[in-house]
Design a protein around this motif. Structure first.
Motif, PDB file in Angstrom:
ATOM      1  N   GLN A  13       0.826  -1.218   0.000  1.00 29.29           N
ATOM      2  CA  GLN A  13       0.000   0.000   0.000  1.00 29.29           C
ATOM      3  C   GLN A  13       0.853   1.259   0.000  1.00 29.29           C
ATOM      4  O   GLN A  13       0.559   2.224  -0.701  1.00 29.29           O
ATOM      5  CB  GLN A  13      -0.921   0.005   1.219  1.00 29.29           C
ATOM      6  N   LEU A 106      -6.602  -1.585  12.156  1.00 31.29           N
ATOM      7  CA  LEU A 106      -5.363  -2.068  11.559  1.00 31.29           C
ATOM      8  C   LEU A 106      -5.209  -1.241  10.293  1.00 31.29           C
ATOM      9  O   LEU A 106      -5.676  -1.613   9.223  1.00 31.29           O
ATOM     10  CB  LEU A 106      -5.451  -3.568  11.256  1.00 31.29           C
ATOM     11  N   ARG A 107      -4.615  -0.066  10.465  1.00 34.74           N
ATOM     12  CA  ARG A 107      -4.648   0.899   9.383  1.00 34.74           C
ATOM     13  C   ARG A 107      -3.334   1.645   9.235  1.00 34.74           C
ATOM     14  O   ARG A 107      -2.689   1.990  10.223  1.00 34.74           O
ATOM     15  CB  ARG A 107      -5.733   1.954   9.635  1.00 34.74           C
ATOM     16  N   VAL A 108      -2.975   1.905   7.988  1.00 27.31           N
ATOM     17  CA  VAL A 108      -1.861   2.802   7.732  1.00 27.31           C
ATOM     18  C   VAL A 108      -2.407   4.205   7.955  1.00 27.31           C
ATOM     19  O   VAL A 108      -3.312   4.653   7.265  1.00 27.31           O
ATOM     20  CB  VAL A 108      -1.351   2.686   6.280  1.00 27.31           C
ATOM     21  N   ARG A 109      -1.883   4.842   8.977  1.00 24.45           N
ATOM     22  CA  ARG A 109      -2.408   6.148   9.327  1.00 24.45           C
ATOM     23  C   ARG A 109      -1.743   7.235   8.473  1.00 24.45           C
ATOM     24  O   ARG A 109      -2.394   8.090   7.906  1.00 24.45           O
ATOM     25  CB  ARG A 109      -2.129   6.394  10.815  1.00 24.45           C
ATOM     26  N   VAL A 111       2.166   8.431   6.322  1.00 20.13           N
ATOM     27  CA  VAL A 111       3.512   8.097   5.825  1.00 20.13           C
ATOM     28  C   VAL A 111       4.308   9.375   5.711  1.00 20.13           C
ATOM     29  O   VAL A 111       3.817  10.380   5.206  1.00 20.13           O
ATOM     30  CB  VAL A 111       3.432   7.428   4.434  1.00 20.13           C
ATOM     31  N   TRP A 113       7.382  10.894   3.872  1.00 19.17           N
ATOM     32  CA  TRP A 113       8.237  10.599   2.723  1.00 19.17           C
ATOM     33  C   TRP A 113       9.630  11.148   2.965  1.00 19.17           C
ATOM     34  O   TRP A 113       9.816  12.114   3.677  1.00 19.17           O
ATOM     35  CB  TRP A 113       7.659  11.221   1.457  1.00 19.17           C
TER      36      TRP A 113
ATOM     37  N   MET B   1      12.228  19.096   3.195  1.00 17.68           N
ATOM     38  CA  MET B   1      12.184  18.017   2.210  1.00 17.68           C
ATOM     39  C   MET B   1      11.179  16.946   2.610  1.00 17.68           C
ATOM     40  O   MET B   1      10.589  16.273   1.796  1.00 17.68           O
ATOM     41  CB  MET B   1      13.578  17.387   2.115  1.00 17.68           C
ATOM     42  N   CYS B   2      10.995  16.825   3.894  1.00 17.04           N
ATOM     43  CA  CYS B   2      10.129  15.749   4.350  1.00 17.04           C
ATOM     44  C   CYS B   2       8.664  16.169   4.292  1.00 17.04           C
ATOM     45  O   CYS B   2       8.289  17.249   4.702  1.00 17.04           O
ATOM     46  CB  CYS B   2      10.501  15.356   5.779  1.00 17.04           C
ATOM     47  N   ARG B   3       7.844  15.292   3.769  1.00 19.31           N
ATOM     48  CA  ARG B   3       6.435  15.591   3.625  1.00 19.31           C
ATOM     49  C   ARG B   3       5.694  14.337   4.056  1.00 19.31           C
ATOM     50  O   ARG B   3       6.190  13.236   3.924  1.00 19.31           O
ATOM     51  CB  ARG B   3       6.149  15.892   2.153  1.00 19.31           C
ATOM     52  N   SER B   4       4.494  14.517   4.539  1.00 20.86           N
ATOM     53  CA  SER B   4       3.790  13.310   4.951  1.00 20.86           C
ATOM     54  C   SER B   4       2.421  13.223   4.282  1.00 20.86           C
ATOM     55  O   SER B   4       1.874  14.219   3.841  1.00 20.86           O
ATOM     56  CB  SER B   4       3.637  13.275   6.469  1.00 20.86           C
ATOM     57  N   SER B   5       1.920  12.019   4.180  1.00 23.44           N
ATOM     58  CA  SER B   5       0.593  11.803   3.614  1.00 23.44           C
ATOM     59  C   SER B   5      -0.262  11.083   4.636  1.00 23.44           C
ATOM     60  O   SER B   5       0.170  10.116   5.248  1.00 23.44           O
ATOM     61  CB  SER B   5       0.672  10.930   2.363  1.00 23.44           C
ATOM     62  N   ASP B   6      -1.474  11.571   4.776  1.00 25.90           N
ATOM     63  CA  ASP B   6      -2.432  10.980   5.689  1.00 25.90           C
ATOM     64  C   ASP B   6      -3.184   9.904   4.910  1.00 25.90           C
ATOM     65  O   ASP B   6      -4.073  10.207   4.129  1.00 25.90           O
ATOM     66  CB  ASP B   6      -3.375  12.113   6.121  1.00 25.90           C
ATOM     67  N   LEU B   7      -2.780   8.670   5.066  1.00 27.42           N
ATOM     68  CA  LEU B   7      -3.369   7.629   4.212  1.00 27.42           C
ATOM     69  C   LEU B   7      -4.693   7.082   4.727  1.00 27.42           C
ATOM     70  O   LEU B   7      -5.612   6.842   3.984  1.00 27.42           O
ATOM     71  CB  LEU B   7      -2.396   6.462   4.040  1.00 27.42           C
ATOM     72  N   ARG B   8      -4.754   6.826   6.010  1.00 25.02           N
ATOM     73  CA  ARG B   8      -5.969   6.252   6.629  1.00 25.02           C
ATOM     74  C   ARG B   8      -6.515   5.092   5.825  1.00 25.02           C
ATOM     75  O   ARG B   8      -7.672   5.081   5.393  1.00 25.02           O
ATOM     76  CB  ARG B   8      -7.049   7.314   6.756  1.00 25.02           C
ATOM     77  N   GLN B   9      -5.702   4.135   5.625  1.00 29.00           N
ATOM     78  CA  GLN B   9      -6.074   3.052   4.738  1.00 29.00           C
ATOM     79  C   GLN B   9      -6.017   1.728   5.490  1.00 29.00           C
ATOM     80  O   GLN B   9      -5.009   1.404   6.094  1.00 29.00           O
ATOM     81  CB  GLN B   9      -5.082   3.057   3.594  1.00 29.00           C
ATOM     82  N   ALA B  10      -7.110   0.994   5.445  1.00 26.52           N
ATOM     83  CA  ALA B  10      -7.142  -0.299   6.132  1.00 26.52           C
ATOM     84  C   ALA B  10      -6.123  -1.233   5.506  1.00 26.52           C
ATOM     85  O   ALA B  10      -6.082  -1.403   4.290  1.00 26.52           O
ATOM     86  CB  ALA B  10      -8.532  -0.901   6.048  1.00 26.52           C
ATOM     87  N   VAL B  11      -5.302  -1.834   6.350  1.00 25.64           N
ATOM     88  CA  VAL B  11      -4.239  -2.698   5.845  1.00 25.64           C
ATOM     89  C   VAL B  11      -4.813  -3.887   5.081  1.00 25.64           C
ATOM     90  O   VAL B  11      -4.255  -4.329   4.088  1.00 25.64           O
ATOM     91  CB  VAL B  11      -3.354  -3.175   7.023  1.00 25.64           C
ATOM     92  N   ASP B 276      -5.568  11.486   1.580  1.00 23.08           N
ATOM     93  CA  ASP B 276      -5.368  10.580   0.467  1.00 23.08           C
ATOM     94  C   ASP B 276      -6.392   9.452   0.508  1.00 23.08           C
ATOM     95  O   ASP B 276      -6.196   8.446   1.151  1.00 23.08           O
ATOM     96  CB  ASP B 276      -3.940  10.021   0.577  1.00 23.08           C
ATOM     97  N   ASP B 278      -7.558   6.584  -0.874  1.00 21.17           N
ATOM     98  CA  ASP B 278      -7.270   5.556  -1.863  1.00 21.17           C
ATOM     99  C   ASP B 278      -8.586   5.000  -2.382  1.00 21.17           C
ATOM    100  O   ASP B 278      -9.556   4.882  -1.664  1.00 21.17           O
ATOM    101  CB  ASP B 278      -6.473   4.428  -1.206  1.00 21.17           C
TER     102      ASP B 278
END
Ligand SMILES: [Zn+2]
Lengths: 125, 301
Positions: A13, A106-109, A111, A113, B1-11, B276, B278
Motif C-alpha cells: 500500500q 489495523l490501518r496505515v495512518r 507516511v 516521505w 524536504m520531508c512531507r507526509s501523507s495521511d493515508l488512513r487506509q485499512a491494511v 489521500d 485511496d
C-alpha cells in the motif's frame, strides 16, 4: 505468523502511495493497531523490516500507534474498556448488546516521505 | 524536504474487498460459505466428515475445501463421503486469504452447491484476521483443549458466529468444566450459540449443516460484539455518488482518538480534512463492482 502477510500488505500500500506521490523514499510509516486487532506489534515490526527490503520502503521506520479498545452498551449506553482478553458483557446490565467503538483498527495512518519529493503530487495512476 | 501523507487506509482492504466480492458472487449462486477455524487436532476433519455425510443422506448439495500446510490426508478422508472436495496446499502459509480462495473456487465449485465448508488451516491466530467471504464463521474447541481456550484466542472466539465444542465424549475423562467454558465464551462473545458435538457418539452431528442451511435460507446469523462497529445504519448510496462514497466499513475504523467520558453521538463525524482517499475505500459496498486496483484476475465463478 500472519504478521508477514500484514507487513507485506502495508509495504504494498505504501509503495503504491509513493508512486502516486512521486516519492522515492519513505522515512516513517505510522500504523494504527487496535488492542483487539489480532496482531502482535513486535512480530509485525520484525516482519516489516524484512518486507521493506528491496522496495521503496527500504530503511523506513515503523511506528505503531496502539489503540485501546472501548465498548459501549446499546441499551444502557455505559462505556468501558474491555481489556485483554476482552470482557464484552456490559458491566452494568450484563447484556450482550455492546458495540465496539475502537480497538480493532489495523490501518496505515500516515507516511512520512523522504528523498526526492516533487512539489506537486503525481496524478493518480 | 520531508512531507507526509495521511493515508488512513485499512491494511486488509484488499482482502476485505475480495471477500465482499466473493460473498456476493456466492450469494448470487445460492451458496453459503462456512469458515471453520480451529487448533490442529481439535477434530475438525472428523466433524466435517459427519456433516458431509449428513448432507449426503439428506440430499443437500454441499462441497468442502480444505486447507493444509502440506499433506492431502484430510481431503482424502473427506472425499470418501462422496461430496466434492478440493484441497489447497498452502505451502506453509498459516491462513487462507480471500483472493487465493476465489482463485481456487473458480471453475471448481459445482453449480447448485448450497453450503461450502471451508476447513481453514489449523491455527487459531492467523485465520481469525482474514475474512474469506463466508456467511457463517465457526470456531471449534475440543474438550481436551481446556476451558480457557476462548480467553487465549479472543479474536478467533470473539468473531465466531457459532462456537462448536468437539469430542464431548471425552469431557468427563478430561474433567472439562462446561460451565467455565460457557462463561469464557460469553465474555469474549456475548450471545453466541455454543453447540456440543461428538464424532464418536454422534452427538450434534448435522447441527452445523442445519445452521448453515438456515443462513442459506435467509436467517441472520449472530453478530459478535467484536464485529459490531458504531456507525449508523448505512444510507442508500445514490448511483451518481458511488465513485466517491467511502464505505461504511472503512469509516467504522476511520476515527480513533481518546474517548473522553461523555456522550458519543457525534464523536465519529468530525473533521474530514482532505486526505489521500485511496480508491479501495470506494467500492466495497457495490457488489460486483469492478476492481480497478489490480486484484488478481481469476475467472468469474
Ligand atoms: Zn448495559
Amino acid at each position: 505468523m500472519h504478521e508477514m502477510s500484514i507487513a507485506a500488505a502495508v509495504v504494498e500500500q505504501v509503495a503504491d502511495a509513493a508512486v502516486r506521490h512521486g516519492a522515492t523514499a519513505v522515512a516513517t510509516v505510522r500504523l494504527e493497531v487496535g488492542e483487539l486487532a489480532g496482531v502482535v506489534p513486535e512480530a509485525l515490526a520484525f516482519c516489516f523490516a524484512l518486507a521493506c527490503a528491496g522496495t521503496v520502503l527500504e530503511g523506513a521506520a515503523l511506528e505503531t500507534l496502539g489503540v485501546a479498545a472501548l465498548a459501549r452498551c446499546g441499551p444502557c449506553a455505559v462505556e468501558w474498556r474491555p481489556g485483554m482478553p476482552p470482557d464484552l458483557l456490559c458491566p452494568r446490565c450484563g447484556g450482550p448488546d455492546a458495540v465496539l467503538l475502537t480497538g480493532r483498527e489495523l490501518r496505515v495512518r500516515e507516511v512520512e516521505w523522504a528523498g526526492t519529493v516533487p512539489s506537486a503530487p503525481a496524478p493518480p495512476s | 524536504m520531508c512531507r507526509s501523507s495521511d493515508l488512513r487506509q485499512a491494511v486488509l482492504a484488499r482482502n476485505d474487498d475480495s471477500a465482499a466480492l466473493l460473498r456476493s458472487e456466492l450469494a448470487a449462486r445460492g451458496t453459503v460459505a462456512v469458515n471453520l477455524l480451529s487448533s490442529p487436532g481439535s477434530g475438525k476433519t472428523a466433524l466435517l466428515e459427519g456433516e458431509l455425510a449428513a448432507a449426503r443422506e439428506r440430499g443437500v448439495p454441499v462441497a468442502a475445501l480444505t486447507a493444509d500446510l502440506a499433506t492431502e490426508n484430510d481431503a482424502r478422508r473427506l472425499a470418501r463421503t462422496g461430496v466434492p472436495v478440493q484441497q489447497i496446499l498452502t505451502g506453509g502459509l498459516c491462513h487462507l486469504e480471500a483472493v487465493m480462495l476465489r482463485g481456487y473456487l473458480a471453475g471448481w465449485l459445482p453449480p447448485g452447491t448450497r453450503v461450502l465448508f471451508l476447513e481453514n488451516v489449523g491455527n487459531l491466530v492467523c485465520p481469525a484476521v482474514y475474512d474469506l467471504g463466508e456467511s457463517l464463521r465457526v470456531t471449534l474447541a475440543s474438550v481436551t483443549e481446556g476451558e480457557d481456550k476462548p480467553l487465549k484466542y479472543p479474536t478467533a472466539f470473539g468473531l465466531a458466529q457459532v462456537v462448536l465444542v468437539t469430542k464431548t465424549d471425552l469431557a468427563a475423562a478430561v474433567g472439562f468444566d462446561e460451565e467455565a467454558f460457557l462463561e469464557n465464551v460469553a465474555r469474549v462473545n456475548p450471545g453466541v450459540e455454543v453447540v456440543f458435538t461428538s464424532a464418536r457418539d454422534g452427538r450434534g452431528t448435522g447441527a452445523l449443516l442445519e445452521r448453515a442451511l438456515a443462513v442459506q435460507e435467509g436467517a441472520v446469523p449472530h453478530r459478535p460484539v467484536l464485529a459490531r462497529t458504531p456507525e449508523p445504519a448505512p444510507a442508500p448510496v445514490p448511483v451518481s455518488a458511488v465513485g466517491r462514497v467511502p464505505t461504511v466499513h472503512e469509516h467504522a475504523h476511520a476515527h480513533t482518538h481518546d474517548h473522553p467520558a461523555h456522550g458519543h453521538d457525534h464523536a465519529h463525524t468530525h473533521d474530514h480534512t482532505p486526505h489521500d482517499h485511496d480508491h479501495r475505500h470506494d467500492h466495497g459496498s457495490a457488489a460486483g463492482a469492478p476492481h480497478p486496483h489490480g486484484a488478481p484476475v481469476v475467472d468469474p465463478l
